[in-house]
Design a protein around this motif. Sequence first.
Motif, PDB file in Angstrom:
ATOM      1  N   GLU A 167     -23.978 -45.651  74.639  1.00  0.00           N
ATOM      2  CA  GLU A 167     -23.692 -44.969  73.053  1.00  0.00           C
ATOM      3  C   GLU A 167     -24.849 -45.257  72.268  1.00  0.00           C
TER       4      GLU A 167
ATOM      5  N   ARG B 197     -31.011 -47.933  60.319  1.00  0.00           N
ATOM      6  CA  ARG B 197     -30.213 -47.475  61.157  1.00  0.00           C
ATOM      7  C   ARG B 197     -29.255 -48.341  61.721  1.00  0.00           C
ATOM      8  N   ASP B 198     -29.989 -49.436  62.265  1.00  0.00           N
ATOM      9  CA  ASP B 198     -29.298 -50.249  63.457  1.00  0.00           C
ATOM     10  C   ASP B 198     -28.830 -51.537  62.444  1.00  0.00           C
TER      11      ASP B 198
ATOM     12  N   ASP C 228     -25.840 -52.316  61.132  1.00  0.00           N
ATOM     13  CA  ASP C 228     -24.518 -53.179  61.335  1.00  0.00           C
ATOM     14  C   ASP C 228     -24.571 -53.752  62.698  1.00  0.00           C
TER      15      ASP C 228
ATOM     16  N   LYS D  24     -24.783 -42.576  54.300  1.00  0.00           N
ATOM     17  CA  LYS D  24     -24.722 -42.354  55.694  1.00  0.00           C
ATOM     18  C   LYS D  24     -24.290 -43.877  55.942  1.00  0.00           C
ATOM     19  N   SER D  25     -23.373 -43.892  56.935  1.00  0.00           N
ATOM     20  CA  SER D  25     -22.722 -44.823  57.454  1.00  0.00           C
ATOM     21  C   SER D  25     -22.933 -44.958  59.113  1.00  0.00           C
ATOM     22  N   GLU D  26     -22.937 -43.972  59.783  1.00  0.00           N
ATOM     23  CA  GLU D  26     -23.356 -44.069  61.235  1.00  0.00           C
ATOM     24  C   GLU D  26     -24.600 -43.690  61.537  1.00  0.00           C
ATOM     25  N   PRO D  27     -25.188 -44.470  62.718  1.00  0.00           N
ATOM     26  CA  PRO D  27     -26.578 -44.391  63.056  1.00  0.00           C
ATOM     27  C   PRO D  27     -26.711 -42.984  63.218  1.00  0.00           C
ATOM     28  N   ILE D  28     -25.907 -42.261  63.910  1.00  0.00           N
ATOM     29  CA  ILE D  28     -26.376 -40.991  64.367  1.00  0.00           C
ATOM     30  C   ILE D  28     -26.603 -39.873  63.301  1.00  0.00           C
ATOM     31  N   GLN D  29     -26.078 -40.228  61.893  1.00  0.00           N
ATOM     32  CA  GLN D  29     -26.163 -39.557  60.834  1.00  0.00           C
ATOM     33  C   GLN D  29     -27.409 -39.982  60.240  1.00  0.00           C
TER      34      GLN D  29
END
Length: 310
Positions: free
Chosen positions: A86, A206-207, A209, A276-281
């Motif tokens: 993931e 991005r990474d 978290d 933005k909070s999610e890596p994909i975002q």
Amino acid sequence: MQTHIQPNHKVSNNRPSFQVWWRLMRPHTLTAAFVPVFIGTTLAFLETSIDISLFVTMLIASLLIQAATNMINEYFDYKRGLDTAESVGIGGTIVRDGVKPKIILNLAFCFFGIATLLGVYICMNSNWWVALIGLIGMAVGYLYTGGPLPISSTPFGELASGFFMGLIIIIISFFIQTGSITSTSVLVSIPIMILVGAINMSNNIRDLDGDKKNGRRTLPILLGKEKSIRFLAALFVISYVWMVCLAITGVAPLWTLLVLLSIPKPISAVKGFVGKSEPIQMMPAMKATAQTNTIFGLLLSIGLFISYFI
């Protein structure tokens, strides 16, 4: 450690496709290798005739070292349990495509070996001190994610990547053509050093978290997300202001102000991280950061090239 594979990525006995190996090299990061070579060579063009064979050799060697560093990153992140099926922004050749980790590590060393042979040719046609710098660069590429204390787990990842993949490559590319290092070549390399570091910074934002959960101490973790985004914006501003100052003071030709045409990209990058909070975002923002370096660098090279004829 168990391999995690997404249902839509079947592993078979067939050899991995070209797309698998291409993803492994993380092509969006290769801008950090070829842009500095172009700039260093273009700077040299203003002072002497260019040895095309040295340019091509330096370009290939730089790309191989960057690709090998990405492969080593993939290997050690998997070994430390940081990559899963993931995970966003990885090649995924191990966790999604089922390629054996040892194959990837051996391929990385093979790339280092080829780069070393190319380095011998460069040294034979320039200076053997280049070999020492090249070996240090490859060592840093390995230690970035390898070794007991990976550089990528410290606040110095941005500095290491920017210094070696930005400033040093430009200086070497200039030196092997001219046999010297000038203040102009050093000063012009500074914004590229900053922008290469910014690529690393965007990756760590991005990474953030995930890295925090795994005990890493990257710069964005120390600063926090909001301050990291502001810091990234400051890096972009410094890069452009630096080039404007060089052009105004006559250190660099006025044509290098063509880099200002790339300003929409860093603006897009910074906006892409906000909220933005999610890596994909955040992937589009990271892509825009890499594109900033690419477009800025190519426009800088074009400006230097045009100034030769005007």
